[in-house]
Design a protein around this motif. Structure first.
Motif, PDB file in Angstrom:
ATOM      1  N   PHE A   6       1.865  17.652  -8.056  1.00 21.66           N
ATOM      2  CA  PHE A   6       2.892  18.624  -7.692  1.00 21.66           C
ATOM      3  C   PHE A   6       2.513  19.408  -6.438  1.00 21.66           C
ATOM      4  N   LYS A   7       1.244  19.678  -6.254  1.00 25.03           N
ATOM      5  CA  LYS A   7       0.801  20.338  -5.015  1.00 25.03           C
ATOM      6  C   LYS A   7       1.140  19.457  -3.814  1.00 25.03           C
ATOM      7  N   SER A   8       0.928  18.175  -3.956  1.00 27.06           N
ATOM      8  CA  SER A   8       1.214  17.232  -2.884  1.00 27.06           C
ATOM      9  C   SER A   8       2.715  17.159  -2.589  1.00 27.06           C
ATOM     10  N   ILE A   9       3.521  17.178  -3.637  1.00 21.80           N
ATOM     11  CA  ILE A   9       4.974  17.060  -3.477  1.00 21.80           C
ATOM     12  C   ILE A   9       5.586  18.360  -2.965  1.00 21.80           C
ATOM     13  N   LEU A  10       5.221  19.473  -3.596  1.00 18.89           N
ATOM     14  CA  LEU A  10       5.851  20.762  -3.298  1.00 18.89           C
ATOM     15  C   LEU A  10       5.165  21.540  -2.198  1.00 18.89           C
ATOM     16  N   GLY A  11       3.906  21.289  -2.011  1.00 17.14           N
ATOM     17  CA  GLY A  11       3.100  22.118  -1.115  1.00 17.14           C
ATOM     18  C   GLY A  11       2.383  23.165  -1.949  1.00 17.14           C
ATOM     19  N   GLU A  12       1.242  23.598  -1.467  1.00 17.13           N
ATOM     20  CA  GLU A  12       0.386  24.525  -2.211  1.00 17.13           C
ATOM     21  C   GLU A  12       1.107  25.826  -2.571  1.00 17.13           C
ATOM     22  N   GLU A  13       1.790  26.413  -1.601  1.00 11.40           N
ATOM     23  CA  GLU A  13       2.427  27.715  -1.818  1.00 11.40           C
ATOM     24  C   GLU A  13       3.528  27.647  -2.883  1.00 11.40           C
ATOM     25  N   ALA A  14       4.406  26.665  -2.778  1.00  2.22           N
ATOM     26  CA  ALA A  14       5.491  26.524  -3.751  1.00  2.22           C
ATOM     27  C   ALA A  14       4.936  26.206  -5.139  1.00  2.22           C
ATOM     28  N   GLY A  36       0.781  -1.232   0.000  1.00  2.00           N
ATOM     29  CA  GLY A  36       0.000   0.000   0.000  1.00  2.00           C
ATOM     30  C   GLY A  36       0.812   1.282   0.000  1.00  2.00           C
ATOM     31  N   ARG A  37       2.065   1.214  -0.402  1.00  2.00           N
ATOM     32  CA  ARG A  37       2.900   2.418  -0.420  1.00  2.00           C
ATOM     33  C   ARG A  37       2.823   3.105  -1.789  1.00  2.00           C
ATOM     34  N   ILE A  38       1.608   3.432  -2.185  1.00  2.00           N
ATOM     35  CA  ILE A  38       1.386   4.116  -3.455  1.00  2.00           C
ATOM     36  C   ILE A  38       0.436   5.285  -3.226  1.00  2.00           C
ATOM     37  N   THR A  39       0.497   6.249  -4.108  1.00  2.00           N
ATOM     38  CA  THR A  39      -0.350   7.430  -4.006  1.00  2.00           C
ATOM     39  C   THR A  39      -1.013   7.676  -5.349  1.00  2.00           C
ATOM     40  N   HIS A  40      -2.292   8.002  -5.326  1.00  2.00           N
ATOM     41  CA  HIS A  40      -3.028   8.324  -6.539  1.00  2.00           C
ATOM     42  C   HIS A  40      -3.335   9.815  -6.556  1.00  2.00           C
ATOM     43  N   HIS A  41      -3.251  10.420  -7.728  1.00  2.00           N
ATOM     44  CA  HIS A  41      -3.581  11.832  -7.894  1.00  2.00           C
ATOM     45  C   HIS A  41      -4.533  11.972  -9.073  1.00  2.00           C
ATOM     46  N   ASP A  42      -5.447  12.913  -8.964  1.00  2.00           N
ATOM     47  CA  ASP A  42      -6.418  13.145 -10.032  1.00  2.00           C
ATOM     48  C   ASP A  42      -5.801  13.864 -11.226  1.00  2.00           C
TER      49      ASP A  42
END
Length: 87
Positions: free
Chosen positions: A70-78, A58-64
């Protein structure tokens, strides 16, 4: 100039075939190229096994979308800072 490709399955004969080709009138050069190595079965590699272990545990991530990734990786502000500078 024309090119002729010869396939010699017996590596012991390669030098003899090369010498014979050089004796032909009009042959300007003879080059020997090794056959490409066999393609590795990807399912036998350590990287593949590690990836399947990640899926299994279960070490996977899904993105729409890519933006959400990129928001998840960098953070919203960056992400917004980069997005506004490059659009």
């Amino acid at each position: 100039m024309a090119t002729i490709v010869l396939q010699v399955p017996d590596e012991n004969l390669v030098s003899k075939v090369k010498q014979a080709c050089k004796m032909l009138m009009g042959v300007s050069s003879v080059k020997v190229q090794k056959a490409p190595s066999k393609v590795e079965d990807i399912t036998k590699t350590a990287h593949y096994k590690a990836a399947m272990d990640d899926v299994k545990n279960g070490r996977i991530t899904h993105h729409d979308s890519v933006d959400n990734m990129f928001k998840s990786i960098l953070g919203e502000e960056a992400f917004l800072k980069i997005r506004t500078n490059h659009v």
